[in-house]
Each structure stands twice: as structure tokens, then as C-alpha cells.
Design an enzyme around this catalytic site. Structure first.
Site, PDB file in Angstrom:
ATOM      1  N   ARG A  44       8.238  28.257 -18.315  1.00 30.64           N
ATOM      2  CA  ARG A  44       8.594  29.423 -17.376  1.00 30.64           C
ATOM      3  C   ARG A  44      10.076  30.025 -17.573  1.00 30.64           C
ATOM      4  O   ARG A  44      10.280  31.375 -17.575  1.00 30.64           O
ATOM      5  CB  ARG A  44       8.626  28.567 -15.890  1.00 30.64           C
ATOM      6  CG  ARG A  44       7.272  28.441 -15.294  1.00 30.64           C
ATOM      7  CD  ARG A  44       7.571  27.410 -14.411  1.00 30.64           C
ATOM      8  NE  ARG A  44       7.697  26.081 -15.175  1.00 30.64           N
ATOM      9  CZ  ARG A  44       6.538  25.395 -15.481  1.00 30.64           C
ATOM     10  NH1 ARG A  44       5.415  25.974 -15.364  1.00 30.64           N
ATOM     11  NH2 ARG A  44       6.480  24.390 -16.433  1.00 30.64           N
ATOM     12  N   THR A  45      10.887  29.209 -17.832  1.00 32.33           N
ATOM     13  CA  THR A  45      12.466  29.906 -17.789  1.00 32.33           C
ATOM     14  C   THR A  45      12.508  30.853 -19.075  1.00 32.33           C
ATOM     15  O   THR A  45      13.195  31.986 -18.950  1.00 32.33           O
ATOM     16  CB  THR A  45      13.537  28.783 -18.136  1.00 32.33           C
ATOM     17  OG1 THR A  45      13.148  27.754 -17.033  1.00 32.33           O
ATOM     18  CG2 THR A  45      14.813  29.169 -18.055  1.00 32.33           C
ATOM     19  N   ARG A  91      19.480  27.995 -23.762  1.00 38.21           N
ATOM     20  CA  ARG A  91      18.944  26.719 -23.069  1.00 38.21           C
ATOM     21  C   ARG A  91      19.361  25.558 -24.139  1.00 38.21           C
ATOM     22  O   ARG A  91      19.044  25.713 -25.219  1.00 38.21           O
ATOM     23  CB  ARG A  91      17.588  26.719 -22.409  1.00 38.21           C
ATOM     24  CG  ARG A  91      17.090  25.057 -22.295  1.00 38.21           C
ATOM     25  CD  ARG A  91      15.758  25.040 -21.810  1.00 38.21           C
ATOM     26  NE  ARG A  91      15.826  25.588 -20.464  1.00 38.21           N
ATOM     27  CZ  ARG A  91      14.733  25.116 -19.631  1.00 38.21           C
ATOM     28  NH1 ARG A  91      13.612  24.623 -20.076  1.00 38.21           N
ATOM     29  NH2 ARG A  91      14.839  25.695 -18.324  1.00 38.21           N
TER      30      ARG A  91
HETATM   31  N1  ASP Z   1      12.049  23.362 -15.466  1.00 39.18           N
HETATM   32  C1  ASP Z   1      13.349  22.668 -14.928  1.00 39.18           C
HETATM   33  C2  ASP Z   1      14.378  22.549 -16.128  1.00 39.18           C
HETATM   34  O1  ASP Z   1      14.458  23.110 -16.993  1.00 39.18           O
HETATM   35  C3  ASP Z   1      12.926  21.151 -14.155  1.00 39.18           C
HETATM   36  C4  ASP Z   1      12.354  20.331 -15.042  1.00 39.18           C
HETATM   37  O2  ASP Z   1      12.244  20.493 -16.359  1.00 39.18           O
HETATM   38  O3  ASP Z   1      11.770  19.373 -14.538  1.00 39.18           O
HETATM   39  O4  ASP Z   1      15.424  21.766 -15.569  1.00 39.18           O
END
Ligand code: ASP
Length: 358
Positions: A89-90, A139
Site C-alpha cells: 500500500r505505502t 522506507r
Molecule cells: N503498513 C504498516 C507499516 O508499514 C503497518 C504494518 O506493516 O503492520 O508499518
């Protein structure tokens, strides 16, 4: 004006997060960030501006003419998406946000495909990206790397903004922005976010989205925060200290059902077992009482909402998915709009978009 070029790395790094904010703004006192690194950069006024800009962008994007106009706004910019930690998603929502605003993009999603595999340092890799791009969306599993890179780039001959898309167990500021946008939209016709109760449940110890969102909520009036988790995964001391210092009403408990009855929003999170110090450590923790299912759904007030940063495992039963209070799918889409707003704001195009004729 506080500038990253006027402060050494050690001194900057040692500052409290709130004091770092001034060094990261686009222009002094404006509130809009240049580098986006952590939730402490956002006050209520900036949050409201970003939500308004996101609303404006999603409205403009409805017509073909509007969508083409948006695509022209940042058509002269390029963004690099550098993700050395798994993401669906991100990654995709930042990519889509760039596409909406017209940026062209490049990406590295696996350090094994970059020269880091040959031993290149993160610093050198990022300097390399900055030669070709106008923004880096990154990230990393490494806490603090985005901050270090922001300082390095601001002190280089080609300063470009860094957008932190998740750093270690530490912060996930753009997720917190989309969570706030979702909360604001959910309650906008029901009296707003002030005075609400937000219940966090799951792995609060290692969930970076919880740390970022908990802080952003302190910008709103009388928002009560309830933390529900097994003792081993309870909310960390630094979060509790911030809330206590700010005089925020909060509670730490292991009673999910009790908390759900009083909730305006329940924010579920998965167990972050990738951080386990020994393999299988999380599996030994009894998490059975920290899941949201049919029983919890019955207890949730009728205007309450269920949120999740996703990905989910079994902490929200799929039987909740079609309930109108399940907000996690909409949360995802909201992420794309608020990230488009943040990118437009970062490049100084907030006013242009807000005041355009569409
Ligand atoms: N997508 C979120 C994160 O990158 C939550 C997760 O991974 O649980 O932190």
C-alpha cells in the site's frame, strides 16, 4: 531561519523532535514540511490545510480536465521511491499520488537490486538518487535513517526533500496523516474529531503507525486514547511520556470489549513479529483476546469506526468487512489523496491547487 545547513548532524540529532520541526519546514513559520520525517512536524493548522488540500485534489481529479490539470502541476519533477523494506500500500499509494500530481518516478524496492548489494553505503546510494530525482520517498528498517539522509542531502550540493514512508519501529508519518484524514472525514458531519475516544489494539510496542498517530491525535481537543494489548506488546514508554506531559487523557488496559463499548474509533494492528529477537517469540504471546470479530462489532457504537493500517492477518475477522463502520478500505484510498496533497505542499503548490479554477 533555522536551516539544516547551519546545524551539525550531532546537534540536530540530539534535539527533541518538536524542536527539529523548524529545521524541516519549507519556509520559516509556514508549517508545510520540506522534509517529512515524523509526526511531531504537524500541528493542527497544518493537518487541516493538508486535509483541505487532499479534498480539493480528489474533487479536481473527478473530471478529465481537472485530472489533466493536476498532472501538469508537478510534471517538471521526478520522484524516487526507495523501499528497502516490504510494502504494498505505502509504495503503491505514493506512486499513485505522484502520478496524480504528474511527477515521473523511479524505484528501487529491493536493496539486492541496487549497488548497496555491492557494499555501497546508504548515504552514497541516496546521494546517487539525488543526482537524478527531485524528491526521495523512502522506507527503511533502520530507525533514524530518513532523518540522517535529510540532513545529508540538505548539506549537499543538491538538496532535495526526503519523505519518510516508514522508518524501523519508529515512525510512519504519512500513514498517520492518512489516519487523521480518515478520522476527520468520518466525523466531519458528526461534530468533528475533538472529544472522541480512539482505541488502539494489537502490537502497540512495535507498531510505528501507532506512535505517529498517537502523537497527531494530541493536536485535537480532548481526544481520549485507550491502549489495549497483552502486557508484552503494550504501548512503549516514550509514547506514554508524551501523552502524560501533554496532559492527554489515556488508559492502558487489556480489556478490548470494555474499550470497544466506549470507542469512536478502534485502530487494530497486526503483531509485528518481523522484529522478534528470537524466532517465534511473538507466537508464544496469548493474543486471542486482542482480535476484533462479530462480538466486538455488536459492542461498537453505531457511529464508531474500525481502522487498520493494513496488512491484516486475523486481528479483524472478515465478517466485519462489509459493515459500514469498517473504514480500512477507505483508509487506503484516503492515503493516496493525502500523500498527493503532501507532495504538492512539499513543492510549494498548495496555493496554486487550492486557488485553481477547477
Ligand atoms: N503498513 C504498516 C507499516 O508499514 C503497518 C504494518 O506493516 O503492520 O508499518
Amino acid at each position: 531561519m533555522a536551516r539544516l545547513t547551519e546545524i551539525g548532524w550531532e546537534d540536530f540529532h540530539a534535539l527533541p523532535l518538536e524542536a527539529k520541526r523548524a529545521y524541516l519546514e519549507r519556509t520559516e513559520g509556514d508549517g508545510m514540511p520540506y522534509h517529512t520525517l515524523f509526526a511531531q512536524q504537524f500541528d493542527r493548522a497544518t493537518l487541516e490545510r493538508l486535509c483541505a488540500l487532499a479534498n480539493r485534489i480528489r474533487f479536481i481529479n473527478k473530471s478529465k480536465e481537472g485530472a489533466l490539470y493536476l498532472k501538469s502541476v508537478l510534471a517538471h519533477k521526478r520522484a524516487m521511491l526507495y523501499f528497502s523494506q516490504p510494502s504494498s500500500r505505502t509504495f503503491l499509494s505514493h506512486l499513485a499520488a505522484c502520478q496524480i500530481m504528474g511527477l515521473t518516478t523511479g524505484s528501487v524496492r529491493d536493496a539486492a537490486t541496487s549497488s548497496e548489494f555491492k557494499g555501497e553505503s546508504h548515504e552514497d546510494s541516496i546521494r546517487t538518487f539525488s543526482s537524478y530525482f527531485d524528491m526521495i520517498i523512502m522506507r527503511s528498517p533502520e530507525q533514524g535513517l530518513a532523518e540522517k539522509m535529510a540532513w545529508e542531502l540538505s548539506n549537499s550540493s543538491r538538496p532535495i526533500p526526503i519523505l519518510n514512508a516508514g522508518s524501523g519501529k519508529d515512525q510512519h508519518p504519512t500513514q498517520a496523516l492518512l489516519d487523521i484524514y480518515t478520522l476527520v472525514r468520518s466525523f466531519e458531519e458528526k461534530g468533528g474529531l475533538d472529544g472522541r475516544t480512539v482505541v488502539f489494539c494489537g502490537d502497540l510496542m512495535r507498531g510505528r503507525t501507532v506512535r505517529s498517530l498517537s502523537y497527531l491525535l494530541t493536536n485535537f481537543r480532548d481526544v481520549r486514547q485507550v491502549f489495549v494489548a497483552p502486557q508484552e506488546l503494550q504501548v512503549p514508554a516514550d509514547v506514554v511520556m508524551i501523552l502524560a506531559k501533554k496532559g492527554i487523557d489515556f488508559e492502558v488496559t487489556d480489556d478490548l470489549r470494555g474499550a470497544v463499548k466506549t470507542a469512536d474509533a478502534v485502530y487494530m494492528t497486526r503483531i509485528q513479529d518481523e522484529w522478534d529477537s528470537s524466532k517465534g517469540a511473538s507466537a508464544k504471546i496469548d493474543t486471542s483476546r486482542f482480535k476484533f470479530g462479530a462480538e466486538e462489532l455488536k459492542l461498537l457504537p453505531k457511529d464508531g469506526i474500525i481502522m487498520h493500517p493494513l496488512p491484516r492477518r486475523d486481528e479483524i475477522a472478515t465478517c466485519c468487512d462489509h459493515d459500514p463502520r469498517a473504514m480500512y478500505w477507505r483508509q487506503m484510498r484516503n492515503g493516496m489523496w493525502i500523500r498527493a496533497a503532501l507532495i504538492a505542499g512539499t513543492f510549494g503548490f498548495e496555493k496554486t491547487v487550492m486557488e485553481c479554477g477547477y
